[in-house]
Design an enzyme around this catalytic site. Structure first.
Site, short mmCIF file in Angstrom:
data_model
loop_
_atom_site.label_atom_id
_atom_site.label_comp_id
_atom_site.label_asym_id
_atom_site.label_seq_id
_atom_site.Cartn_x
_atom_site.Cartn_y
_atom_site.Cartn_z
N THR A 1 36.67 -4.38 -58.29
CA THR A 1 37.40 -3.47 -57.41
C THR A 1 36.50 -2.64 -56.49
O THR A 1 36.81 -2.52 -55.29
CB THR A 1 38.30 -2.53 -58.24
OG1 THR A 1 39.12 -3.31 -59.11
CG2 THR A 1 39.19 -1.70 -57.33
N TRP B 1 37.12 -24.29 -45.70
CA TRP B 1 37.01 -22.83 -45.69
C TRP B 1 38.34 -22.17 -46.08
O TRP B 1 38.38 -21.19 -46.82
CB TRP B 1 36.60 -22.40 -44.28
CG TRP B 1 36.11 -21.00 -44.11
CD1 TRP B 1 36.71 -19.85 -44.54
CD2 TRP B 1 34.93 -20.59 -43.40
NE1 TRP B 1 35.98 -18.75 -44.14
CE2 TRP B 1 34.88 -19.18 -43.44
CE3 TRP B 1 33.92 -21.27 -42.71
CZ2 TRP B 1 33.87 -18.44 -42.83
CZ3 TRP B 1 32.91 -20.54 -42.11
CH2 TRP B 1 32.88 -19.14 -42.18
N ILE B 2 39.45 -22.71 -45.57
CA ILE B 2 40.75 -22.08 -45.76
C ILE B 2 41.21 -22.14 -47.21
O ILE B 2 42.16 -21.44 -47.60
CB ILE B 2 41.80 -22.73 -44.83
CG1 ILE B 2 42.98 -21.76 -44.56
CG2 ILE B 2 42.31 -24.04 -45.41
CD1 ILE B 2 42.60 -20.56 -43.75
N ARG B 3 40.55 -22.93 -48.03
CA ARG B 3 40.89 -22.97 -49.46
C ARG B 3 40.58 -21.63 -50.13
O ARG B 3 41.11 -21.34 -51.20
CB ARG B 3 40.14 -24.10 -50.16
CG ARG B 3 40.62 -25.49 -49.73
CD ARG B 3 39.85 -26.59 -50.46
NE ARG B 3 40.03 -26.52 -51.90
CZ ARG B 3 41.08 -27.02 -52.55
NH1 ARG B 3 42.05 -27.60 -51.88
NH2 ARG B 3 41.16 -26.92 -53.86
N ARG C 1 41.64 -18.44 -50.23
CA ARG C 1 42.91 -17.90 -49.73
C ARG C 1 42.97 -16.38 -49.71
O ARG C 1 43.92 -15.81 -49.20
CB ARG C 1 44.07 -18.47 -50.57
CG ARG C 1 44.17 -19.98 -50.50
CD ARG C 1 45.34 -20.51 -51.31
NE ARG C 1 45.21 -20.21 -52.73
CZ ARG C 1 44.51 -20.94 -53.59
NH1 ARG C 1 43.84 -21.99 -53.16
NH2 ARG C 1 44.45 -20.62 -54.87
N ALA D 1 46.58 -24.65 -31.10
CA ALA D 1 46.63 -25.79 -30.20
C ALA D 1 48.06 -26.12 -29.80
O ALA D 1 48.30 -27.05 -29.04
CB ALA D 1 45.98 -27.01 -30.85
N ARG D 2 49.03 -25.35 -30.32
CA ARG D 2 50.40 -25.49 -29.84
C ARG D 2 50.55 -24.85 -28.47
O ARG D 2 51.36 -25.29 -27.64
CB ARG D 2 51.39 -24.83 -30.80
CG ARG D 2 51.52 -25.50 -32.16
CD ARG D 2 52.62 -24.82 -32.95
NE ARG D 2 53.92 -25.06 -32.34
CZ ARG D 2 55.03 -24.37 -32.65
NH1 ARG D 2 54.96 -23.39 -33.55
NH2 ARG D 2 56.18 -24.65 -32.08
N LEU E 1 34.54 -7.52 -49.46
CA LEU E 1 33.21 -7.95 -49.92
C LEU E 1 33.27 -8.74 -51.22
O LEU E 1 32.53 -9.72 -51.38
CB LEU E 1 32.30 -6.73 -50.08
CG LEU E 1 30.87 -7.01 -50.56
CD1 LEU E 1 30.13 -7.92 -49.60
CD2 LEU E 1 30.11 -5.69 -50.74
N ARG F 1 29.83 -21.60 -51.45
CA ARG F 1 29.53 -22.34 -50.22
C ARG F 1 28.08 -22.24 -49.79
O ARG F 1 27.64 -23.08 -48.98
CB ARG F 1 30.45 -21.85 -49.10
CG ARG F 1 31.93 -22.03 -49.40
CD ARG F 1 32.28 -23.47 -49.75
NE ARG F 1 33.72 -23.63 -49.95
CZ ARG F 1 34.32 -24.78 -50.21
NH1 ARG F 1 33.60 -25.89 -50.32
NH2 ARG F 1 35.62 -24.84 -50.38
#
Length: 302
Positions: free
Chosen positions: A89, A110-112, A114, A123-124, A213, A223
């Site tokens: 904490t 990276w997005i794993r 969460r 890109a839409r 952090l 990573r």
């Protein structure tokens, strides 16, 4: 990495517009603010904002000690205690917001992680740039024969040349077709949200990524590890340098207890105790599987 004149102008303007603040600042992090740190061939990371420093960690920890105990420990010693005993904490009191430019396949790894806030270039609505990650020849490697997730020896000669040619040609061909499909010259033009599905996974995307952090250190532990895929590891290594300048006490504790330390099971600890008593311990009498024993010996022997 090449910044456009507009991007460099924006960075220069941001760094020139200093403001007075009453909040705590970290001198090392102030040097990183807004500056693009190159990663891979077209990627970068930029610190957009941050909150807190080493003192914010100890301040949060000491609030639970009660009145009159502020000097229980010096800041560095307290931070090392918190890291050593897995107190999370206090480290969550520091946050960082990053602007990251990275290949799509790296973004999907990276997005794993969460436990962060993410907003990605869409890109839409917008047209992606013609920028693709093409590995340097020394990073073209065969599939590992011992690790399904790893790489083996580097490719060489005609095979390496052919692979690089395929990567470049296929990426350019896909982008040519993308441009052709979305063009409204002499045709209706396909919707961008549909045309993007033809683009390869090595095209670059961008996002803002905000994380505390504690969760950032968890990201770096996984990573920045030597076993992580090279293309995401170099981003993590660049971030390590930023965090070292931001919270030096916390980063040193992280290096010692997470990156440089090791976690042993109760069975492994018992084997260590037996070894210290002079007993010969082998895989057969250790109670470990072959895989566990191999990892244990890797820790013991270094």
């Amino acid at each position: 990495m090449t910044l456009t004149p507009e991007q460099q102008s924006e960075i220069d303007a941001q760094r020139a517009s200093g403001t007075t603040t009453l909040r705590a600042t970290a001198p090392g992090m102030e040097q990183h603010l807004y500056t693009a740190i190159p990663v891979l061939d077209h990627g970068f990371i930029r610190v957009i904002d941050y909150m807190g420093d080493d003192a914010a960690i100890t301040q949060a920890a000491r609030v639970s000690y009660g009145k009159g105990t502020k000097a229980v420990s010096n800041d560095e010693g307290l931070i090392r205690y918190l890291m050593r005993h897995w107190h999370s904490t206090p480290f969550e009191m520091c946050e960082i917001k990053l602007h990251v430019k990275l290949p799509v396949f790296v973004a999907r790894q990276w997005i794993r992680h969460r436990t962060a806030n993410v907003n990605e270039y869409s890109a839409r609505y917008s047209i992606l740039d013609r920028e693709f990650y093409i590995p340097a020849p020394e990073h073209l490697a065969a599939q590992s024969v011992v690790n399904n997730q790893g790489r083996g020896e580097a490719l060489s000669g005609e095979e390496a040349d052919r692979v690089l040619r395929y990567l470049r040609d296929d990426a350019m061909r896909a982008y040519d077709h993308y441009e052709e499909m979305i063009s409204d010259v002499g045709q209706q033009g396909l919707a961008r949200e549909l045309a993007r599905m033809n683009l390869p996974a090595n095209i670059y995307t961008q996002w803002y990524w905000k994380v505390d952090l504690h969760n950032l250190l968890h990201f770096l532990r996984l990573r920045a590890d030597a076993h992580a895929q090279y293309e995401i590891r170099v981003y993590a290594e660049a971030l390590c340098e930023v965090v070292r300048d931001w919270v030096p006490f916390a980063y040193k504790a992280f290096e010692d207890y997470r990156m440089g330390g090791a976690t042993l099971s109760s069975g492994a600890l018992e084997c260590v105790r037996r070894m210290l008593k002079g007993e010969e311990v082998t895989q057969e009498n250790s109670g470990m599987s072959k895989g566990e024993w191999r990892e244990f010996m890797g820790v013991i022997e270094g």
